[in-house]
Design a protein around this motif. Structure first.
Motif, PDB file in Angstrom:
ATOM      1  N   ALA A   1       1.650  31.438 -15.599  1.00 11.47           N
ATOM      2  CA  ALA A   1       1.007  32.661 -15.017  1.00 11.47           C
ATOM      3  C   ALA A   1      -0.670  32.297 -14.808  1.00 11.47           C
ATOM      4  CB  ALA A   1       1.427  33.875 -15.295  1.00 11.47           C
ATOM      5  N   PRO A   2      -1.343  32.147 -16.231  1.00 14.06           N
ATOM      6  CA  PRO A   2      -2.898  32.226 -16.195  1.00 14.06           C
ATOM      7  C   PRO A   2      -3.628  31.146 -15.194  1.00 14.06           C
ATOM      8  CG  PRO A   2      -1.856  31.889 -18.550  1.00 14.06           C
ATOM      9  CD  PRO A   2      -0.763  31.809 -17.547  1.00 14.06           C
ATOM     10  N   LEU A   3      -2.964  30.145 -14.753  1.00 13.84           N
ATOM     11  CA  LEU A   3      -3.495  29.302 -13.888  1.00 13.84           C
ATOM     12  C   LEU A   3      -2.825  29.472 -12.348  1.00 13.84           C
ATOM     13  CD1 LEU A   3      -5.729  27.157 -13.288  1.00 13.84           C
ATOM     14  CD2 LEU A   3      -4.164  25.624 -14.133  1.00 13.84           C
ATOM     15  N   GLY A   4      -3.756  29.568 -11.463  1.00 16.72           N
ATOM     16  CA  GLY A   4      -3.091  29.578 -10.136  1.00 16.72           C
ATOM     17  C   GLY A   4      -3.806  28.562  -9.127  1.00 16.72           C
ATOM     18  N   ILE A   5      -3.172  28.052  -8.086  1.00 21.70           N
ATOM     19  CA  ILE A   5      -3.684  27.500  -7.050  1.00 21.70           C
ATOM     20  C   ILE A   5      -3.636  28.350  -5.655  1.00 21.70           C
ATOM     21  CG2 ILE A   5      -3.579  25.160  -5.798  1.00 21.70           C
ATOM     22  CD1 ILE A   5      -4.079  24.915  -8.791  1.00 21.70           C
ATOM     23  N   LEU A   6      -4.929  28.217  -4.860  1.00 16.99           N
ATOM     24  CA  LEU A   6      -4.770  28.840  -3.590  1.00 16.99           C
ATOM     25  C   LEU A   6      -5.568  27.786  -2.600  1.00 16.99           C
ATOM     26  CD1 LEU A   6      -5.489  32.576  -2.759  1.00 16.99           C
ATOM     27  CD2 LEU A   6      -6.773  30.865  -1.562  1.00 16.99           C
ATOM     28  N   ASN A   7      -4.794  27.390  -1.613  1.00 18.16           N
ATOM     29  CA  ASN A   7      -5.348  26.381  -0.860  1.00 18.16           C
ATOM     30  C   ASN A   7      -6.088  27.096   0.332  1.00 18.16           C
ATOM     31  OD1 ASN A   7      -4.627  23.808  -1.925  1.00 18.16           O
ATOM     32  ND2 ASN A   7      -2.523  23.931  -0.926  1.00 18.16           N
ATOM     33  N   CYS A   8      -7.273  26.450   0.877  1.00 16.04           N
ATOM     34  CA  CYS A   8      -7.712  26.876   2.108  1.00 16.04           C
ATOM     35  C   CYS A   8      -7.000  26.964   3.289  1.00 16.04           C
ATOM     36  CB  CYS A   8      -8.990  25.983   2.226  1.00 16.04           C
ATOM     37  SG  CYS A   8     -10.455  26.049   1.000  1.00 16.04           S
ATOM     38  N   SER A   9      -6.162  26.079   3.322  1.00 24.52           N
ATOM     39  CA  SER A   9      -5.268  26.097   4.590  1.00 24.52           C
ATOM     40  C   SER A   9      -3.770  25.687   3.869  1.00 24.52           C
ATOM     41  CB  SER A   9      -5.503  24.796   5.437  1.00 24.52           C
ATOM     42  OG  SER A   9      -4.643  24.655   6.532  1.00 24.52           O
ATOM     43  N   HIS A  10      -2.649  26.376   4.676  1.00 23.86           N
ATOM     44  CA  HIS A  10      -1.344  26.120   4.159  1.00 23.86           C
ATOM     45  C   HIS A  10      -0.827  24.820   4.950  1.00 23.86           C
ATOM     46  CE1 HIS A  10      -0.108  30.516   2.707  1.00 23.86           C
ATOM     47  NE2 HIS A  10      -0.626  29.758   1.882  1.00 23.86           N
ATOM     48  N   LEU A  11      -1.548  24.452   6.018  1.00 24.77           N
ATOM     49  CA  LEU A  11      -1.195  23.305   6.711  1.00 24.77           C
ATOM     50  C   LEU A  11      -2.252  22.182   6.281  1.00 24.77           C
ATOM     51  CD1 LEU A  11      -0.696  24.508  10.456  1.00 24.77           C
ATOM     52  CD2 LEU A  11       1.161  23.413   9.012  1.00 24.77           C
ATOM     53  N   PRO A  12      -1.659  20.906   6.053  1.00 21.25           N
ATOM     54  CA  PRO A  12      -2.696  19.790   6.176  1.00 21.25           C
ATOM     55  C   PRO A  12      -3.878  19.723   6.773  1.00 21.25           C
ATOM     56  CG  PRO A  12      -0.492  19.065   5.694  1.00 21.25           C
ATOM     57  CD  PRO A  12      -0.519  20.322   6.424  1.00 21.25           C
ATOM     58  N   MET A  13      -5.019  19.454   6.291  1.00 19.33           N
ATOM     59  CA  MET A  13      -6.379  19.332   6.927  1.00 19.33           C
ATOM     60  C   MET A  13      -6.390  18.028   7.241  1.00 19.33           C
ATOM     61  SD  MET A  13      -8.661  22.544   5.701  1.00 19.33           S
ATOM     62  CE  MET A  13      -9.870  22.474   7.005  1.00 19.33           C
ATOM     63  N   ASN A  14      -5.673  17.125   6.531  1.00 17.72           N
ATOM     64  CA  ASN A  14      -5.601  15.738   7.053  1.00 17.72           C
ATOM     65  C   ASN A  14      -4.869  15.238   8.019  1.00 17.72           C
ATOM     66  OD1 ASN A  14      -6.943  15.683   4.276  1.00 17.72           O
ATOM     67  ND2 ASN A  14      -7.318  13.472   4.539  1.00 17.72           N
ATOM     68  N   ALA A  15      -5.321  14.708   9.394  1.00 20.22           N
ATOM     69  CA  ALA A  15      -4.411  14.430  10.199  1.00 20.22           C
ATOM     70  C   ALA A  15      -3.379  13.500  10.018  1.00 20.22           C
ATOM     71  CB  ALA A  15      -5.414  13.866  11.570  1.00 20.22           C
TER      72      ALA A  15
END
Length: 205
Positions: free
Chosen positions: A75-89
């Motif tokens: 629980a102490p470490l979390g990951i939040l992505n800018c985008s839920h979809l890949p930004m790499n085509a």
């Protein structure tokens, strides 16, 4: 066609127990397979950076950071992505319908504009996008539950999203450090830097 099959959610076990929130760019192929963020080679570099400096001693140093969080319910470490979809085509298959391909192209263009150095006008442009609106909503939700969480953006895209968040909301996130993405040239300098003055080891026991 909807792109929902390529979406990967954030990895936050318990927002109230969160100590450090890493903001990353977006999922890629490994993340789609594992169905959680930070499951690829770059995430393995993050694990090794932390474990070599005495953080998260329960983590397997040969396993990507997201996989460690998921496996240990950490629980102490979390990951939040800018985008839920890949930004790499190239994370998507060929032959997408026009509406889906247009969305993929927009994400890829946004990523390109944010790297390697985002321009002042990008904050305004970014703030008007659906992907930023979603990011802002998710980060605001975390901050409402845990306003003092230490935030660490990793990479130019993450820094651009955080800068836009600060510029367009009344939130004051506790940004304790900005790290390059492990694929960026500056990563080698971070790998050889003592992080203890930035991140208290007690935050990631």
């Amino acid at each position: 066609m909807s792109l929902t099959q390529y979406e990967v959610g954030d990895l936050i076990i318990n927002a109230e127990k969160l100590k450090v929130l890493m903001v990353l760019e977006s999922p890629y192929v490994n993340e789609i397979i594992h169905n959680h963020p930070a499951a690829g080679e770059s995430a393995l570099d993050l694990t090794r950076l932390l474990t070599r400096q005495g953080y998260v001693p329960s983590f397997n140093p040969d396993v990507p950071v997201g996989c460690n969080i998921q496996a240990l319910n950490y629980a102490p470490l979390g990951i939040l992505n800018c985008s839920h979809l890949p930004m790499n085509a190239d994370a998507y298959p060929c032959g997408l319908p026009n509406n889906a391909q247009s969305q993929v192209d927009n994400l890829a263009t946004l990523k390109q504009r944010l790297a390697p150095h985002h321009q002042p006008d990008v904050s305004i442009t970014l703030a008007n996008t659906a992907v930023f609106t979603d990011f802002s909503r998710r980060l605001t939700s975390v901050l409402r539950q845990n306003p003092n969480v230490a935030i660490v953006p990793c990479g130019q895209t993450a820094s651009g999203f955080i800068d836009s968040f600060v510029a367009t909301t009344d939130q004051s996130p506790n940004i304790i450090a900005r790290l390059p993405h492990p694929t960026e040239d500056a990563w080698q300098n971070v790998a050889n830097t003592d992080l203890h003055a930035i991140i208290d080891p007690a935050m990631l026991p």
